[in-house]
Design a protein around this motif. Structure first.
Motif, PDB file in Angstrom:
ATOM      1  N   ASP A  11     -46.461 -11.323 -27.373  1.00 48.51           N
ATOM      2  CA  ASP A  11     -45.965 -12.152 -27.981  1.00 48.51           C
ATOM      3  C   ASP A  11     -44.737 -13.087 -27.457  1.00 48.51           C
ATOM      4  O   ASP A  11     -44.907 -13.413 -27.199  1.00 48.51           O
ATOM      5  CB  ASP A  11     -45.762 -11.642 -29.132  1.00 48.51           C
ATOM      6  CG  ASP A  11     -46.479 -10.932 -30.244  1.00 48.51           C
ATOM      7  OD1 ASP A  11     -47.710 -11.487 -30.577  1.00 48.51           O
ATOM      8  OD2 ASP A  11     -46.007 -10.468 -31.394  1.00 48.51           O
ATOM      9  N   GLY A  15     -45.873 -16.666 -25.862  1.00 54.03           N
ATOM     10  CA  GLY A  15     -44.929 -17.821 -26.274  1.00 54.03           C
ATOM     11  C   GLY A  15     -44.224 -18.661 -25.163  1.00 54.03           C
ATOM     12  O   GLY A  15     -43.735 -19.473 -25.948  1.00 54.03           O
ATOM     13  N   VAL A  69     -49.837 -15.673 -32.894  1.00 55.65           N
ATOM     14  CA  VAL A  69     -48.856 -16.276 -32.655  1.00 55.65           C
ATOM     15  C   VAL A  69     -48.865 -17.801 -33.697  1.00 55.65           C
ATOM     16  O   VAL A  69     -47.732 -18.183 -33.942  1.00 55.65           O
ATOM     17  CB  VAL A  69     -48.201 -16.479 -31.141  1.00 55.65           C
ATOM     18  CG1 VAL A  69     -46.274 -16.570 -31.598  1.00 55.65           C
ATOM     19  CG2 VAL A  69     -47.504 -14.973 -30.838  1.00 55.65           C
ATOM     20  N   GLU A  70     -49.619 -18.746 -33.582  1.00 56.99           N
ATOM     21  CA  GLU A  70     -49.458 -19.690 -33.996  1.00 56.99           C
ATOM     22  C   GLU A  70     -49.670 -19.613 -35.610  1.00 56.99           C
ATOM     23  O   GLU A  70     -49.816 -20.367 -36.367  1.00 56.99           O
ATOM     24  CB  GLU A  70     -50.790 -20.613 -33.305  1.00 56.99           C
ATOM     25  CG  GLU A  70     -50.760 -22.023 -33.262  1.00 56.99           C
ATOM     26  CD  GLU A  70     -49.458 -23.102 -33.252  1.00 56.99           C
ATOM     27  OE1 GLU A  70     -49.322 -23.829 -34.562  1.00 56.99           O
ATOM     28  OE2 GLU A  70     -48.824 -22.438 -32.997  1.00 56.99           O
ATOM     29  N   GLN A  71     -50.890 -19.004 -36.330  1.00 59.03           N
ATOM     30  CA  GLN A  71     -51.101 -18.293 -37.084  1.00 59.03           C
ATOM     31  C   GLN A  71     -50.306 -17.913 -37.633  1.00 59.03           C
ATOM     32  O   GLN A  71     -49.638 -18.889 -39.306  1.00 59.03           O
ATOM     33  CB  GLN A  71     -52.606 -18.065 -37.010  1.00 59.03           C
ATOM     34  CG  GLN A  71     -53.297 -17.805 -38.972  1.00 59.03           C
ATOM     35  CD  GLN A  71     -53.465 -19.512 -39.241  1.00 59.03           C
ATOM     36  OE1 GLN A  71     -54.170 -19.931 -38.946  1.00 59.03           O
ATOM     37  NE2 GLN A  71     -53.110 -19.415 -39.792  1.00 59.03           N
ATOM     38  N   ALA A  72     -48.680 -16.949 -37.798  1.00 57.04           N
ATOM     39  CA  ALA A  72     -47.884 -16.814 -37.293  1.00 57.04           C
ATOM     40  C   ALA A  72     -47.127 -17.729 -38.390  1.00 57.04           C
ATOM     41  O   ALA A  72     -46.165 -18.039 -39.139  1.00 57.04           O
ATOM     42  CB  ALA A  72     -47.932 -15.785 -37.307  1.00 57.04           C
ATOM     43  N   ARG A  73     -47.172 -18.954 -37.018  1.00 61.10           N
ATOM     44  CA  ARG A  73     -46.434 -19.905 -36.625  1.00 61.10           C
ATOM     45  C   ARG A  73     -46.074 -20.742 -38.471  1.00 61.10           C
ATOM     46  O   ARG A  73     -45.469 -21.068 -39.810  1.00 61.10           O
ATOM     47  CB  ARG A  73     -45.905 -20.652 -36.219  1.00 61.10           C
ATOM     48  CG  ARG A  73     -44.301 -21.688 -36.008  1.00 61.10           C
ATOM     49  CD  ARG A  73     -45.090 -22.387 -34.488  1.00 61.10           C
ATOM     50  NE  ARG A  73     -46.339 -22.898 -34.803  1.00 61.10           N
ATOM     51  CZ  ARG A  73     -46.181 -24.757 -34.935  1.00 61.10           C
ATOM     52  NH1 ARG A  73     -45.087 -24.678 -35.958  1.00 61.10           N
ATOM     53  NH2 ARG A  73     -47.786 -24.585 -35.649  1.00 61.10           N
ATOM     54  N   ILE A  74     -47.175 -21.359 -38.538  1.00 59.17           N
ATOM     55  CA  ILE A  74     -48.314 -22.330 -40.016  1.00 59.17           C
ATOM     56  C   ILE A  74     -47.454 -21.241 -41.147  1.00 59.17           C
ATOM     57  O   ILE A  74     -47.564 -21.766 -41.540  1.00 59.17           O
ATOM     58  CB  ILE A  74     -49.600 -22.070 -38.990  1.00 59.17           C
ATOM     59  CG1 ILE A  74     -49.468 -23.234 -38.253  1.00 59.17           C
ATOM     60  CG2 ILE A  74     -50.082 -22.854 -40.439  1.00 59.17           C
ATOM     61  CD1 ILE A  74     -51.165 -23.377 -37.234  1.00 59.17           C
ATOM     62  N   LYS A  76     -45.586 -19.308 -42.122  1.00 60.41           N
ATOM     63  CA  LYS A  76     -44.461 -19.165 -42.176  1.00 60.41           C
ATOM     64  C   LYS A  76     -43.625 -20.585 -42.442  1.00 60.41           C
ATOM     65  O   LYS A  76     -43.127 -20.510 -43.612  1.00 60.41           O
ATOM     66  CB  LYS A  76     -43.470 -18.852 -40.653  1.00 60.41           C
ATOM     67  CG  LYS A  76     -42.503 -18.591 -40.896  1.00 60.41           C
ATOM     68  CD  LYS A  76     -41.145 -17.563 -39.823  1.00 60.41           C
ATOM     69  CE  LYS A  76     -39.858 -17.972 -40.438  1.00 60.41           C
ATOM     70  NZ  LYS A  76     -39.146 -17.374 -38.845  1.00 60.41           N
ATOM     71  N   LEU A  77     -44.329 -21.597 -42.231  1.00 59.22           N
ATOM     72  CA  LEU A  77     -43.977 -22.797 -42.611  1.00 59.22           C
ATOM     73  C   LEU A  77     -44.250 -22.951 -43.909  1.00 59.22           C
ATOM     74  O   LEU A  77     -43.782 -23.607 -44.979  1.00 59.22           O
ATOM     75  CB  LEU A  77     -44.594 -24.007 -41.190  1.00 59.22           C
ATOM     76  CG  LEU A  77     -43.529 -24.045 -40.388  1.00 59.22           C
ATOM     77  CD1 LEU A  77     -44.725 -24.728 -39.310  1.00 59.22           C
ATOM     78  CD2 LEU A  77     -42.443 -24.564 -40.497  1.00 59.22           C
TER      79      LEU A  77
END
Length: 235
Positions: A11, A15, A69-74, A76-77
Motif C-alpha cells: 500500500d 501510494g 487504496v483509492e476506494q478505502a480513501r473514498i 473514509k471520506l
C-alpha cells in the motif's frame, strides 16, 4: 502478521507512485539506461524481475491495490459526518426554515424522513403545490442558499408530486426513500421504502404508523405542511 506487514508495504508503494510505469522507473538507475539505451526495455526487465531491488510487483497487483487504496480513501471520506448546511444560519423569524434546520441532522443520518408539502405562487405568479422528499433534496442539492434566504425552496416537477394549478400540469416520481401510490380510493399515499409504512397526506385521515402531520403557520408560504416519519427498518 507477516501478510499484514506485506500489505502495508505494498500500500505504501502504490501510494507513493501515481502509475505502474513510475514504480518501474524508480528501480531503474542511470547505469541501466546507459547500457540498455532503451527506457521501455529497462522497464520490462524490472517487471520480469531481472532489475530492481527485491520482488517486483506485477502490474495487476499494483493496479488492483491502487484501486483498493483509492476506494478505502473514498469510503473514509463518505463515513465522515457532513457539516450541516443549516449550522450557524440565523433562521429566527422564519418558522419553515427553522423547522428544516431542526430536522436536518436526523434526516441526513436516516433516523427521520420528512415529506414537505408546499403551496405557493412561482415566479410567473402561477399557484403550484407539491410534496418534497426532504432527504432526497438534501442529497441532491446544496441547501445553504435556502438557509441563507438567497433562494426559496419550491416544489419541482421532479419531486414526489407536483401540480401547477394554472397549467394543470401534474407529475409524480418515486425517490430513493418513497414510492408514490396515486391510484387508490384513499387518495395520494407515499410508501416508505425502508420500513414499508404508508403515509397518508389527507388532512382528514391519520398520517399512519410512526408518522405525524404538522401544519406550520408562517408568512414564508401560502401553505406548508410537514409529514415526519420515524423510520424503522423492517426485520
Amino acid at each position: 502478521m507477516e501478510d499484514d506487514l506485506q500489505g502495508t508495504v505494498v500500500d505504501g508503494i502504490v501510494g507513493e507512485f501515481p502509475t505502474y510505469e513510475d514504480y518501474l522507473d524508480s528501480q531503474i538507475n542511470e547505469t541501466d539506461l546507459y547500457y540498455l539505451e532503451d527506457e521501455e526495455l529497462a522497464r520490462q526487465l524490472v517487471e520480469l524481475g531481472y532489475r530492481g531491488s527485491g520482488e517486483t510487483l506485477k502490474r495487476e497487483e499494483f493496479e488492483g491495490r491502487k484501486k483498493a487504496v483509492e476506494q478505502a480513501r473514498i469510503n473514509k471520506l463518505r463515513a465522515q459526518p457532513k457539516a450541516l448546511t443549516s449550522a450557524g444560519k440565523d433562521v429566527s423569524g422564519f418558522p419553515f426554515l427553522a423547522s428544516l434546520a431542526e430536522r436536518e441532522e436526523m434526516v441526513r443520518n436516516g433516523k427521520l424522513t420528512t415529506i414537505i408539502f408546499i403551496r405557493e405562487r412561482n415566479q410567473k405568479g402561477q399557484e403550484v403545490s407539491g410534496y418534497i422528499d426532504y432527504a432526497h433534496r438534501l442529497k441532491t442539492e446544496n441547501f445553504e442558499p435556502y438557509f441563507e434566504r438567497k433562494k426559496k425552496l419550491m416544489p419541482k416537477p421532479s419531486d414526489l408530486s407536483f401540480y401547477n394549478w394554472e397549467t394543470q400540469t401534474s407529475t409524480s416520481n418515486a425517490t430513493p426513500n418513497f414510492q408514490v401510490i396515486a391510484d387508490n380510493e384513499a387518495g395520494l399515499l407515499f410508501k416508505n421504502k425502508r420500513d414499508r409504512k404508508v403515509i397518508n397526506v389527507d388532512p382528514k385521515a391519520r398520517p399512519g404508523d410512526n408518522s405525524r402531520r404538522i401544519e406550520l403557520q408562517t408568512h414564508e408560504y401560502t401553505q406548508v405542511v410537514l409529514y415526519d416519519h420515524v423510520t424503522r427498518r423492517k426485520t
